[in-house]
Design a protein around this motif. Sequence first.
Motif, PDB file in Angstrom:
ATOM      1  N   ARG A 290       2.633   1.115   3.612  1.00 29.08           N
ATOM      2  CA  ARG A 290       1.910   0.514   4.656  1.00 29.08           C
ATOM      3  C   ARG A 290       2.173  -1.140   4.154  1.00 29.08           C
TER       4      ARG A 290
ATOM      5  N   TYR B 273       0.470  -4.621  10.108  1.00 33.39           N
ATOM      6  CA  TYR B 273       0.052  -4.382   8.743  1.00 33.39           C
ATOM      7  C   TYR B 273      -0.655  -3.236   8.673  1.00 33.39           C
ATOM      8  N   ASN B 274      -1.126  -2.540  10.038  1.00 37.54           N
ATOM      9  CA  ASN B 274      -2.079  -1.328   9.688  1.00 37.54           C
ATOM     10  C   ASN B 274      -0.926  -0.146   9.886  1.00 37.54           C
ATOM     11  N   GLU B 275       0.264  -0.301   9.953  1.00 39.07           N
ATOM     12  CA  GLU B 275       1.215   0.883  10.443  1.00 39.07           C
ATOM     13  C   GLU B 275       1.501   1.744   8.885  1.00 39.07           C
ATOM     14  N   GLN B 276       1.332   2.733   9.058  1.00 42.97           N
ATOM     15  CA  GLN B 276       1.819   3.688   7.822  1.00 42.97           C
ATOM     16  C   GLN B 276       3.248   4.357   8.425  1.00 42.97           C
ATOM     17  N   PHE B 277       3.940   4.263   7.459  1.00 46.21           N
ATOM     18  CA  PHE B 277       5.295   5.043   7.569  1.00 46.21           C
ATOM     19  C   PHE B 277       5.396   6.032   6.430  1.00 46.21           C
ATOM     20  N   PHE B 278       5.928   7.321   6.872  1.00 45.20           N
ATOM     21  CA  PHE B 278       5.696   8.450   6.086  1.00 45.20           C
ATOM     22  C   PHE B 278       7.387   8.714   5.395  1.00 45.20           C
TER      23      PHE B 278
ATOM     24  N   TYR C 139       0.725  -1.091  -0.084  1.00 44.48           N
ATOM     25  CA  TYR C 139       0.183   0.083   0.006  1.00 44.48           C
ATOM     26  C   TYR C 139       0.872   1.212  -0.118  1.00 44.48           C
TER      27      TYR C 139
END
Lengths: 115, 111
Positions: A94, A101-106, A31
């Motif tokens: 993500r 699985y839900n963690e978003q990294f910017f 994602y």
Amino acid sequence: DAGITQSPRHKVTETGTPVTLRCHQTENHRYMYWYRQDPGHGLRLIHYSYGVKDTDKGEVSDGYSVSRSKTEDFLLTLESATSSQTSVYFCAIRPGTGGSYNEQFFGPGTRLTVL
Amino acid sequence: QQQVKQSPQSLIVQKGGISIINCAYENTAFDYFPWYQQFPGKGPALLIAIRPDVSEKKEGRFTISFNKSAKQFSLHIMDSQPGDSATYFCAASTQGGKLIFGQGTELSVKP
């Protein structure tokens, strides 16, 4: 920044010109997301991708298009830039699987100014 | 119904004090609630996150308190330090993974 790069990091352009921002990841995450950050609004989702060639609109998609031809690259295009698109743009990734699985990294962001 | 409301907009705390930031949501389909920390010129960094099946999660000096019935959650920073001075964002998402962010809180910790 979790294996995410954005280019360019800064750009100044004129109203009416096309602009493409690039997000590149080395994590092989499924994602990818594009957000814009404006004072008083937090971050707002523009478009996202759930796989190669699979994309969908977010909260503030008008005036933007995206493409994802490879897992590692997600492009955001402003077809005809307007002053209201002056903002800081962040890409996020993500995994979609595993314990995080839900963690978003910017990524580090791109500061775009439209004159 | 998709909004996440965050308060206060800015917060000044003395070194060693407790910083508290609050968020409220309406969409009961949200099932993941992260907090992000952002320093000037940097991207947001994931700090801590919670799911609605627990009421509290602690990681070091950072604690999330979650009240499902009130649809509210908060971030507590214990023993606040000048290095904690940053902007903090709460967020919420459903299983689709699209994050809805609060407006942000600018925290300043005075020495």
